[in-house]
Enzyme design. Structure first.
Site, PDB file in Angstrom:
ATOM      1  N   GLY A   9       0.846  -1.182   0.000  1.00 51.57           N
ATOM      2  CA  GLY A   9       0.000   0.000   0.000  1.00 51.57           C
ATOM      3  C   GLY A   9       0.883   1.233   0.000  1.00 51.57           C
ATOM      4  O   GLY A   9       1.961   1.232  -0.591  1.00 51.57           O
ATOM      5  N   CYS A  10       0.454   2.261   0.684  1.00 52.28           N
ATOM      6  CA  CYS A  10       1.205   3.511   0.757  1.00 52.28           C
ATOM      7  C   CYS A  10       2.636   3.250   1.236  1.00 52.28           C
ATOM      8  O   CYS A  10       2.843   2.689   2.310  1.00 52.28           O
ATOM      9  CB  CYS A  10       0.492   4.460   1.707  1.00 52.28           C
ATOM     10  SG  CYS A  10       1.446   5.920   2.118  1.00 52.28           S
ATOM     11  N   PHE A  11       3.608   3.668   0.451  1.00 51.29           N
ATOM     12  CA  PHE A  11       4.990   3.358   0.818  1.00 51.29           C
ATOM     13  C   PHE A  11       5.528   4.209   1.950  1.00 51.29           C
ATOM     14  O   PHE A  11       6.499   3.849   2.590  1.00 51.29           O
ATOM     15  CB  PHE A  11       5.924   3.353  -0.381  1.00 51.29           C
ATOM     16  CG  PHE A  11       5.943   4.562  -1.293  1.00 51.29           C
ATOM     17  CD1 PHE A  11       5.456   5.811  -0.928  1.00 51.29           C
ATOM     18  CD2 PHE A  11       6.477   4.431  -2.565  1.00 51.29           C
ATOM     19  CE1 PHE A  11       5.500   6.893  -1.790  1.00 51.29           C
ATOM     20  CE2 PHE A  11       6.533   5.510  -3.433  1.00 51.29           C
ATOM     21  CZ  PHE A  11       6.036   6.745  -3.047  1.00 51.29           C
ATOM     22  N   TRP A  12       4.895   5.349   2.241  1.00 51.22           N
ATOM     23  CA  TRP A  12       5.368   6.191   3.341  1.00 51.22           C
ATOM     24  C   TRP A  12       5.338   5.439   4.669  1.00 51.22           C
ATOM     25  O   TRP A  12       6.308   5.420   5.410  1.00 51.22           O
ATOM     26  CB  TRP A  12       4.499   7.428   3.497  1.00 51.22           C
ATOM     27  CG  TRP A  12       4.450   8.371   2.355  1.00 51.22           C
ATOM     28  CD1 TRP A  12       5.376   8.527   1.350  1.00 51.22           C
ATOM     29  CD2 TRP A  12       3.424   9.323   2.102  1.00 51.22           C
ATOM     30  NE1 TRP A  12       4.968   9.516   0.499  1.00 51.22           N
ATOM     31  CE2 TRP A  12       3.775  10.031   0.933  1.00 51.22           C
ATOM     32  CE3 TRP A  12       2.248   9.654   2.751  1.00 51.22           C
ATOM     33  CZ2 TRP A  12       2.981  11.047   0.407  1.00 51.22           C
ATOM     34  CZ3 TRP A  12       1.465  10.670   2.232  1.00 51.22           C
ATOM     35  CH2 TRP A  12       1.830  11.352   1.071  1.00 51.22           C
TER      36      TRP A  12
END
Length: 164
Positions: A9-12
């Protein structure tokens, strides 16, 4: 040192989550397993076909791949297809992209355990890394620079460290 690529999902949030564990030597966010060109973030958001992915360099003596993947599965929904939390689209697909065949046995053991736990076929890809392009600098360590930034991973998971 070994390398694995984890799309969650969101890599952050995935980068922030993985950075806390002893044995993780370096992480870098980027775009993987899409067409063979370096996309911009805007192109990825317009369905370029790349997955938001974290490159993870790890010391297998300190952090065996199975343990690293156990951490990964703690913070994803392995049954969700092209979605994690409120993030939807092909760039948010989940996947374990390996760098060499010697990693496959450990990956398959973890996938078997997770499939049994879930009681369903996983939506998590398992395939060799085809390509990886580093994301723009402002995405690197994004949640360190922007502590209020959104991610599907609950904040309580960012302080597990070596207690696990």
């Amino acid at each position: 040192m070994k390398t694995i690529y984890l799309a969650g999902g969101c890599f952050w949030g995935m980068q922030k989550f993985l950075d806390q564990f002893s044995g993780v030597l370096r992480t870098e966010v980027g775009y993987a397993n899409g067409p063979d060109y370096a996309p911009s973030y805007e192109e990825v958001c317009r369905s370029s076909g790349h997955a938001e992915t974290v490159l993870v360099e790890y010391d297998e003596e300190k952090l065996p791949l199975e343990k690293l993947l156990d951490f990964y599965f703690m913070v994803i929904d392995p049954l969700s297809y092209n979605r994690q939390g409120m993030d939807m689209g092909v760039q948010y697909r989940t996947g374990v992209f390996y760098t060499d065949e010697s990693q496959l046995a450990a990956i398959e053991r973890v996938f078997a355990r997770e499939t049994e736990k879930a009681g369903h076929k996983l939506a998590v890809l398992c395939e060799p890394v085809k390509n990886f392009f580093p994301a723009e600098e402002y995405h690197q360590k994004y949640l360190e620079k922007n502590p209020g930034g959104y991610c599907h991973i609950p904040a309580r998971f960012y302080s597990l460290g070596d207690r696990t």
